[in-house]
Motif scaffolding. Structure first.
Motif, mmCIF file in Angstrom:
data_model
loop_
_atom_site.group_PDB
_atom_site.id
_atom_site.type_symbol
_atom_site.label_atom_id
_atom_site.label_comp_id
_atom_site.label_asym_id
_atom_site.label_seq_id
_atom_site.Cartn_x
_atom_site.Cartn_y
_atom_site.Cartn_z
ATOM 1 N N LEU A 69 -3.967 -41.997 32.312
ATOM 2 C CA LEU A 69 -4.907 -42.625 33.239
ATOM 3 C C LEU A 69 -6.031 -43.343 32.495
ATOM 4 O O LEU A 69 -7.158 -43.457 33.006
ATOM 5 C CB LEU A 69 -5.486 -41.558 34.189
ATOM 6 C CG LEU A 69 -4.476 -40.944 35.163
ATOM 7 C CD1 LEU A 69 -5.023 -39.673 35.781
ATOM 8 C CD2 LEU A 69 -4.136 -41.955 36.260
ATOM 9 N N GLN A 70 -5.735 -43.837 31.275
ATOM 10 C CA GLN A 70 -6.777 -44.482 30.477
ATOM 11 C C GLN A 70 -7.447 -45.634 31.237
ATOM 12 O O GLN A 70 -8.618 -45.938 31.017
ATOM 13 C CB GLN A 70 -6.269 -44.947 29.106
ATOM 14 C CG GLN A 70 -4.880 -45.566 29.063
ATOM 15 C CD GLN A 70 -3.788 -44.509 29.133
ATOM 16 O OE1 GLN A 70 -3.983 -43.365 28.736
ATOM 17 N NE2 GLN A 70 -2.636 -44.889 29.668
ATOM 18 N N GLY A 71 -6.683 -46.216 32.155
ATOM 19 C CA GLY A 71 -7.263 -47.294 32.952
ATOM 20 C C GLY A 71 -8.465 -46.836 33.773
ATOM 21 O O GLY A 71 -9.249 -47.650 34.248
ATOM 22 N N GLU A 130 -13.266 -45.569 32.198
ATOM 23 C CA GLU A 130 -14.594 -46.109 32.447
ATOM 24 C C GLU A 130 -15.171 -45.538 33.747
ATOM 25 O O GLU A 130 -16.327 -45.117 33.820
ATOM 26 C CB GLU A 130 -14.475 -47.639 32.561
ATOM 27 C CG GLU A 130 -15.788 -48.383 32.423
ATOM 28 C CD GLU A 130 -15.630 -49.797 32.968
ATOM 29 O OE1 GLU A 130 -16.656 -50.404 33.359
ATOM 30 O OE2 GLU A 130 -14.475 -50.282 33.025
ATOM 31 N N LEU A 131 -14.336 -45.537 34.749
ATOM 32 C CA LEU A 131 -14.747 -45.021 36.053
ATOM 33 C C LEU A 131 -15.152 -43.546 35.938
ATOM 34 O O LEU A 131 -16.134 -43.101 36.537
ATOM 35 C CB LEU A 131 -13.566 -45.148 37.031
ATOM 36 C CG LEU A 131 -13.885 -45.211 38.514
ATOM 37 C CD1 LEU A 131 -14.657 -46.485 38.834
ATOM 38 C CD2 LEU A 131 -12.591 -45.192 39.341
ATOM 39 N N TYR A 132 -14.382 -42.816 35.161
ATOM 40 C CA TYR A 132 -14.669 -41.392 34.989
ATOM 41 C C TYR A 132 -16.026 -41.200 34.296
ATOM 42 O O TYR A 132 -16.807 -40.318 34.668
ATOM 43 C CB TYR A 132 -13.555 -40.715 34.190
ATOM 44 C CG TYR A 132 -13.659 -39.218 34.242
ATOM 45 C CD1 TYR A 132 -13.224 -38.512 35.363
ATOM 46 C CD2 TYR A 132 -14.231 -38.496 33.187
ATOM 47 C CE1 TYR A 132 -13.347 -37.142 35.437
ATOM 48 C CE2 TYR A 132 -14.355 -37.126 33.257
ATOM 49 C CZ TYR A 132 -13.913 -36.463 34.375
ATOM 50 O OH TYR A 132 -14.055 -35.100 34.446
ATOM 51 N N ASP A 133 -16.307 -42.045 33.317
ATOM 52 C CA ASP A 133 -17.599 -41.978 32.623
ATOM 53 C C ASP A 133 -18.746 -42.287 33.575
ATOM 54 O O ASP A 133 -19.767 -41.599 33.584
ATOM 55 C CB ASP A 133 -17.637 -42.976 31.458
ATOM 56 C CG ASP A 133 -16.809 -42.501 30.293
ATOM 57 O OD1 ASP A 133 -16.361 -41.340 30.307
ATOM 58 O OD2 ASP A 133 -16.583 -43.301 29.365
ATOM 59 N N GLU A 134 -18.550 -43.292 34.361
ATOM 60 C CA GLU A 134 -19.571 -43.670 35.332
ATOM 61 C C GLU A 134 -19.891 -42.487 36.248
ATOM 62 O O GLU A 134 -21.056 -42.193 36.534
ATOM 63 C CB GLU A 134 -19.075 -44.853 36.177
ATOM 64 C CG GLU A 134 -20.104 -45.330 37.193
ATOM 65 C CD GLU A 134 -19.545 -46.449 38.088
ATOM 66 O OE1 GLU A 134 -18.768 -47.291 37.591
ATOM 67 O OE2 GLU A 134 -19.878 -46.453 39.286
ATOM 68 N N LYS A 175 -10.285 -36.973 26.997
ATOM 69 C CA LYS A 175 -8.994 -36.897 26.312
ATOM 70 C C LYS A 175 -7.885 -36.560 27.317
ATOM 71 O O LYS A 175 -6.779 -37.101 27.251
ATOM 72 C CB LYS A 175 -9.044 -35.820 25.218
ATOM 73 C CG LYS A 175 -8.440 -36.252 23.889
ATOM 74 C CD LYS A 175 -8.560 -35.184 22.831
ATOM 75 C CE LYS A 175 -7.312 -34.352 22.649
ATOM 76 N NZ LYS A 175 -7.543 -33.120 21.897
ATOM 77 N N ALA A 176 -8.217 -35.680 28.238
ATOM 78 C CA ALA A 176 -7.236 -35.291 29.263
ATOM 79 C C ALA A 176 -6.848 -36.497 30.110
ATOM 80 O O ALA A 176 -5.674 -36.692 30.442
ATOM 81 C CB ALA A 176 -7.802 -34.177 30.137
#
Lengths: 184, 184, 184, 184, 184, 184
Positions: free
Chosen positions: F102-104, F107-111, F95-96
């Protein structure tokens, strides 16, 4: 000279500022203040000299350098606390001068305390000017409680100039003050 | 004198320390260093004077005060960067002296740079001693990378003493250094 | 990679700020600035990419990361001091890159210095934007002398955009700048 | 209650530490010290209570909270300066209490100064313990000049315990001290 | 009591401030905040007492002192992160209380969390007032993002007063708040 | 990208250090840590690449840059607090990421969180190495409580390497770690 303690002047923030809300990381140290006072005193002495006034520059500079040095032993005690017991503090400071191995400068320190000579007067004025300059800047940065000190020291300075300075010194001090004020 | 910028020397940490891991909140400012240098130079000049050596104390003090003042314009650039282009930096510093409204001290600054006179030599030595003292203390507090500077400046100081100082000055400098070293 | 020294970038305040009265405790470190520059460069590269512009993102990011890394050896020397001797400093920085064990990035560093490629241009713009953003915030907090830098870097940025950027990059940079300015 | 000034206690570093070389950014503030003293006093009072000793916990806590509050007006003046003129300072502090709008606590402050009651004794001991703990930590971090204060305050504490504490309090204080010392 | 960790509260800046751009050197520590909260709570309790309201002052003070003490283990986690998982954090904090060797205060801490008693209410209000006061000052110094917290906490405080306080407490809280606001 | 908040990462000291007695003025900021992590990750990726391992450098760098960016909203919450509720925090951080515009990069953050890819593994290792290096230095400077973190993160790193890294990566990580350890 007991540098072990004198070195610490660089880590002592000036009490007047921190008592008015300036964090130590933003406030100047006592050593910082001594530097600025000395520089201003040097400038005033230089101008007086170039106008033909006889002034012992070495004395002016030495006095500036030692003017707050006892604080390496006593800490920076505010005027308000010293008020009414100036003599006691004068004695404490003299003792500090000795503890710091600076007995060679005791006489000079006394001369400064009494503000009797032209040289002492110049240093006293420089001390006030340095304080006003830093104070004004802190006020500008948002530390409004500091205004109180700026006003008090400005009054002190004008009284000093009017009561003790005469002739060329009076003119020069007024000029230096107005120049410096404009420069911040 | 352009105090607006000179005031900032109190917020400039010495680059040598921060490049070796000392946080600015622990390192001394350039103004702090100028204060310490001036104090040490005053002490050395005093001792020389009391031994009968002719020395212009006012010159010693004024030189000490201005010795790092160009850094209010240039920042504190380390020796390593100046190495090989000392002349260029000498010019940059001279220009800074003028920008700061201190052209009256240009000659004095040049004299110091050349280290030709006894007075300049005393200030150069005091500058090194002040750096060694602060450095030693930082090493003691756990900032070990600083050791490198202490060693270099100590070498520089001994070379300076051995090459340029003679007679009483040589003896006094050696004595002062050993006394001060013991005091930390 | 000689991390022993690179680590210290986190304790080096940016000289431009402290020369204009910002205490190091309030100023950003060089490492802080590198982080911000990299983030902005990544954003610009991303936008360009999504518009179909071919750009090597890995190069953009690597260049951003190393763009001020020589300062771990040289300290943060201000533009004014480098002015006229840019080549000398370019050489000093290249040497620093090697001393830091980053010779693998020498070519990249050169490319950035010459600002020839699209990637270099993006990093240069990001560097300026990061500086303008932090500067604006310092001005807002009361450090008014900083205004001078903000104005200069803004001019530099607009010149950079107008002279070197074309097509999509020009549009995106203008958009990014105006968005970011609004966000502070 | 004049919070405008009391708030500033959070920015006043303890003078004892900075006079021995601890930078303000590493030293605790007066407010920090008050917090720690209060916590320790609360712990001692609690233990005494649970052993059946009658003790007014509210008094202990209130005394702890106000024990250094006059420093919002006077700054933190070291014992050495107060030595011999304790009465004068006592008066200055009483006046400060009033200036801070805390006249309702004047009586409590006097009781503490005289160290007559059990409650006052507990606070005095907690004050020393808090100082010893912080001092020990600073020594561990490399600030060796601080050792001097730790030794002095430890002496002061043992004298206090031996002269004034009796029965359960004596035992508890010795136990608390040894426990806390072990915990750092 | 595990002072080894509790001591560190003096070096933990409040997260709310630093998340809104206040450098740690300017922000208050958690210990600073606890001190201020305790002082304000003491003042409110005193006033209530003098108006004839029955209130356990020792409880008020003890609650104030421990109200943020779990942060010595958990750090200062902002409300936004705790939102929706308050129970989990409540459990984490209870565990922290034990880790810090303060199990004797677990019950008191629970009472405070539930804000059920008059004493708990006073501490909750004091906590908010302390935050508003410091926040207002930071806004004045130029840290404008902080405004957001001041507004939120003020809303929270008014809701707290209106929903939970009645009779004398309501009046006193409104009066204290308006007095304190005027004093900054 | 909401730089208004991201900028503040430069003023957030890492909670792990301050919870172990390091003053914020001595501790690194979150932005400082991100910079160091990115640099180390870049070095590892470069070495892997030069050994013929296929690795997406742009992904490695982008992941490093964003790996702690949610802390601009959440503050730096320590592992101990997240323990057992990792999923909740994962959601808060996602959410942060969005709040920061930085929603773009979601996915990278999840990875990265899942540590599934080679790129994510490199960043995780770099994150640990950066922490160990800074921690070791703090321990050397006298902050002994920090040792606990260094030991834990070293364990974590070795487990990570042994469980997830294989082939060239395992070898390189071991080599990088030992090189870097030697360099401090």
């Amino acid at each position: 000279m007991n540098l072990k303690y004198i070195l610490n002047l660089r880590h002592i923030p000036r009490t007047g500022w921190v008592l008015r809300g300036v964090p130590p990381a933003v406030a100047e140290s006592v050593a910082d203040h001594i530097f600025l006072t000395t520089l201003i005193a040097m400038d005033i002495a230089e101008r007086l000299g170039s106008m033909g006034v006889r002034i012992d520059k070495a004395r002016v500079l030495a006095m500036s350098i030692i003017h707050d040095i006892p604080e390496a032993v006593t800490g920076d005690v505010v005027r308000q606390v010293k008020h009414g017991v100036e003599e006691y503090f004068s004695m404490v400071e003299s003792k500090a001068i000795e503890e710091l191995g600076l007995q060679g400068y005791s006489e000079l320190y006394d001369e400064l305390s009494k503000a009797g000579s032209l040289e002492a007067l110049v240093v006293k004025a420089a001390d006030d000017i340095a304080t006003i300059l830093e104070g004004s800047r802190l006020v500008d940065t948002g530390y409004r409680q500091v205004e109180e000190i700026v006003v008090n020291v400005r009054d002190h300075l004008y009284r000093l100039i009017n009561e003790k300075a005469n002739g060329d010194l009076k003119g020069i001090l007024h000029q230096v003050v107005s120049e410096y004020m404009g420069s911040t």
